[in-house]
Design a protein around this motif. Structure first.
Motif, PDB file in Angstrom:
ATOM      1  N   GLU A 261       0.848  -1.204   0.000  1.00  0.00           N
ATOM      2  CA  GLU A 261       0.000   0.000   0.000  1.00  0.00           C
ATOM      3  C   GLU A 261       0.881   1.250   0.000  1.00  0.00           C
ATOM      4  OE1 GLU A 261      -3.531   1.521  -0.489  1.00  0.00           O
ATOM      5  OE2 GLU A 261      -3.332  -0.646  -0.163  1.00  0.00           O
ATOM      6  N   GLU A 360       6.860   9.587  11.861  1.00  0.00           N
ATOM      7  CA  GLU A 360       5.559   9.200  11.284  1.00  0.00           C
ATOM      8  C   GLU A 360       5.487   7.682  11.134  1.00  0.00           C
ATOM      9  OE1 GLU A 360       7.533  11.563  10.350  1.00  0.00           O
ATOM     10  OE2 GLU A 360       6.361  13.395  10.364  1.00  0.00           O
ATOM     11  N   VAL A 362       3.889   3.806  11.378  1.00  0.00           N
ATOM     12  CA  VAL A 362       2.607   3.113  11.174  1.00  0.00           C
ATOM     13  C   VAL A 362       2.568   1.926  12.131  1.00  0.00           C
ATOM     14  CG1 VAL A 362       1.164   1.843   9.526  1.00  0.00           C
ATOM     15  CG2 VAL A 362       2.573   3.783   8.734  1.00  0.00           C
ATOM     16  N   LYS A 370      -8.728   1.558   9.211  1.00  0.00           N
ATOM     17  CA  LYS A 370      -8.829   2.908   8.627  1.00  0.00           C
ATOM     18  C   LYS A 370      -7.681   3.796   9.111  1.00  0.00           C
ATOM     19  CE  LYS A 370     -12.201   6.662   8.183  1.00  0.00           C
ATOM     20  NZ  LYS A 370     -11.603   7.670   9.052  1.00  0.00           N
ATOM     21  N   ASN A 371      -7.386   3.719  10.400  1.00  0.00           N
ATOM     22  CA  ASN A 371      -6.325   4.599  10.931  1.00  0.00           C
ATOM     23  C   ASN A 371      -4.960   4.270  10.311  1.00  0.00           C
ATOM     24  OD1 ASN A 371      -6.322   2.121  12.544  1.00  0.00           O
ATOM     25  ND2 ASN A 371      -4.724   3.147  13.760  1.00  0.00           N
ATOM     26  N   ASN A 372      -4.775   2.997   9.931  1.00  0.00           N
ATOM     27  CA  ASN A 372      -3.501   2.626   9.302  1.00  0.00           C
ATOM     28  C   ASN A 372      -3.367   3.244   7.911  1.00  0.00           C
ATOM     29  OD1 ASN A 372      -3.922  -0.548  10.816  1.00  0.00           O
ATOM     30  ND2 ASN A 372      -2.467   1.020  11.455  1.00  0.00           N
ATOM     31  N   TYR A 373      -4.486   3.283   7.184  1.00  0.00           N
ATOM     32  CA  TYR A 373      -4.432   3.919   5.857  1.00  0.00           C
ATOM     33  C   TYR A 373      -4.081   5.402   6.003  1.00  0.00           C
ATOM     34  CZ  TYR A 373      -6.145  -0.382   3.774  1.00  0.00           C
ATOM     35  OH  TYR A 373      -6.247  -1.683   3.356  1.00  0.00           O
ATOM     36  N   GLU A 374      -4.612   5.985   7.071  1.00  0.00           N
ATOM     37  CA  GLU A 374      -4.292   7.404   7.322  1.00  0.00           C
ATOM     38  C   GLU A 374      -2.809   7.552   7.684  1.00  0.00           C
ATOM     39  OE1 GLU A 374      -8.811   8.267   8.940  1.00  0.00           O
ATOM     40  OE2 GLU A 374      -7.144   8.302  10.375  1.00  0.00           O
ATOM     41  N   GLU A 375      -2.322   6.630   8.525  1.00  0.00           N
ATOM     42  CA  GLU A 375      -0.897   6.682   8.911  1.00  0.00           C
ATOM     43  C   GLU A 375       0.012   6.466   7.694  1.00  0.00           C
ATOM     44  OE1 GLU A 375      -1.080   4.944  13.511  1.00  0.00           O
ATOM     45  OE2 GLU A 375      -0.785   3.571  11.842  1.00  0.00           O
ATOM     46  N   GLU A 377      -0.678   7.196   4.632  1.00  0.00           N
ATOM     47  CA  GLU A 377      -0.741   8.429   3.827  1.00  0.00           C
ATOM     48  C   GLU A 377       0.210   9.480   4.414  1.00  0.00           C
ATOM     49  OE1 GLU A 377      -2.800   8.944   1.081  1.00  0.00           O
ATOM     50  OE2 GLU A 377      -2.037  10.994   0.861  1.00  0.00           O
ATOM     51  N   ILE A 378       0.210   9.594   5.719  1.00  0.00           N
ATOM     52  CA  ILE A 378       1.088  10.581   6.380  1.00  0.00           C
ATOM     53  C   ILE A 378       2.558  10.205   6.148  1.00  0.00           C
ATOM     54  CG2 ILE A 378       1.824  11.462   8.657  1.00  0.00           C
ATOM     55  CD1 ILE A 378      -1.186  11.125   9.514  1.00  0.00           C
ATOM     56  N   ASN A 381       3.479  10.906   2.581  1.00  0.00           N
ATOM     57  CA  ASN A 381       3.676  12.351   2.367  1.00  0.00           C
ATOM     58  C   ASN A 381       5.057  12.784   2.843  1.00  0.00           C
ATOM     59  OD1 ASN A 381       1.258  12.964   1.164  1.00  0.00           O
ATOM     60  ND2 ASN A 381       0.200  13.353   3.107  1.00  0.00           N
TER      61      ASN A 381
END
Ligand code: FEO
Length: 385
Positions: A261, A360, A362, A370-375, A377-378, A381
């Protein structure tokens, strides 16, 4: 016969049957043990080969020598893949003189039960040996793999006999990219010794080199700035390419999913190059190579026995001993009841020189939420900034 120049001959041997070089590195395309002969008024043999290749080497040698006797055997490196035939050489050529440095002669009895006291010629930094038209100049290169290593510059044809330097896996009759297998060879075999390589490169910069004759891999005679430039980059531990290497270990596929991912996100964000490897299934030496090649690394690993997966521990151990430095590292950890992997990996990377471990992180609890997908993404970035 195989000429390097008019009077310099290649007498090395390809070995496509060895399974593991140094007992550990896979050889998809074999390896060459290089050796050379300079046929001048005086005849010099430049290094020997592995005992596995002895028969073919002696045949190559006698084809070049004909009925002549060699005067000198120059030994630049005592590791057995280049020196295994010493006793037979002395037996076959009773008048041959053995040329090398004090350090090498000191180590020699550890490998050979031969008395060479009356035939040894000890050389040191800056010494020369004339063969007639050809002139050998000896340059000490301690720890460009082993402590006794020296290289030899031949000033008439402007050849650097570079010992393990500029060497590569792969037999000589195989068409393959030089840098790929030279890089895997360099970081895994010589990688720890960046400083000594830098010292040798500085000495080499003062020489007019037209041809490089290494002990493994092809003779280099064109575009030498390219090869020397890569050695400059590698030995100074600078990244060769911009990119992210994601090295993961996964028990049930969840950590792998996170790694993949992240790779997708990084590619979507335009990161120059994203490489990904399953440490349990890829060649470890190739993974070490990729870690050094790129400027960013992500390690993804489950917690295992209160620690990290053994294969990840092995990977980090390799990086540590090869002096991994000057890189940015991101972390993905997984843990079903007590995640420890992130902490353990962070501590190990933070102990390395000039390695920045990103905050940052994970943290997966078993499977991606869901929170892992956000992590992710961070983290993506941050890595693509
Ligand atoms: Fe190819 Fe260090 O020996």
């Amino acid at each position: 016969m195989n000429n390097v120049t008019e009077q310099v001959y290649y007498v090395g041997v390809n070995d496509k049957t060895l399974d593991l070089f140094e007992g550990q590195y896979i050889l998809p395309n074999g390896v060459s043990y290089n050796s050379y002969v300079i046929m001048d008024e005086k005849i010099a043999i430049m290094d020997m080969v592995d005992r596995r290749a002895a028969k073919e080497w002696f045949e190559n040698l006698s084809e070049v020598l004909g009925d002549k006797q060699p005067d000198y055997l120059i030994i630049s490196h005592l590791e057995p893949d280049h020196s295994a035939n010493l006793s037979e050489v002395i037996e076959l050529y009773p008048d041959i003189r053995i040329v090398s440095n004090e350090k090498l002669f000191g180590m020699l009895p550890q490998f050979f039960n031969v008395d060479i006291a009356d035939r040894k010629v000890v050389v040191k930094e800056g010494d020369s040996l004339s063969l007639g038209k050809h002139e050998l100049h000896f340059v000490m290169a301690p720890m460009v793999h082993w402590p006794e290593v020296m290289v030899t510059y031949e000033s008439t044809d402007k050849i650097l006999f570079s010992a393990d330097g500029f060497g590569k896996f792969g037999a000589l009759d195989v068409e393959e990219d030089w840098a790929c297998e030279a890089r895997r060879y360099y970081f895994n075999i010589v990688g720890k010794y960046g400083m000594p390589v830098q010292t040798l490169l500085k000495k080499a910069a003062a020489l007019d080199i037209q041809i490089i004759c290494p002990l493994h891999g092809p003779i280099l005679s064109e575009n030498l700035d390219y090869y020397i430039g890569l050695y400059q980059t590698w030995s100074s531990y600078e990244p060769e390419n911009k990119g992210v290497f994601i090295a993961y270990s996964s028990m049930h596929g969840n950590t792998k999913q996170a790694a993949e991912e992240l790779a997708k996100l990084l590619e979507a964000k335009g990161v120059e190059k994203v490489a990904i490897a399953d440490l349990a299934r890829e060649d470890m030496a190739e993974c070490i190579e990729d870690a050094f090649r790129y400027d960013r690394l992500v390690v993804a690993c489950p917690t295992y026995d209160g620690a990290i997966m053994p294969v990840m521990q092995d990977f980090i151990y390799h990086l540590k001993v090869k002096m991994y430095q000057k890189r940015t590292v991101g972390i993905i950890e997984n843990g079903s009841w007590a995640p420890m992997a992130g902490k353990i990996m962070r501590e190990q990377f933070e102990a390395m020189k000039e390695v920045t471990v990103l905050d940052e992180k994970v943290t997966i609890r078993s499977s991606l939420k869901k929170n892992n997908y956000e992590e992710l993404e961070i983290l993506a970035n941050k890595l693509s900034q």
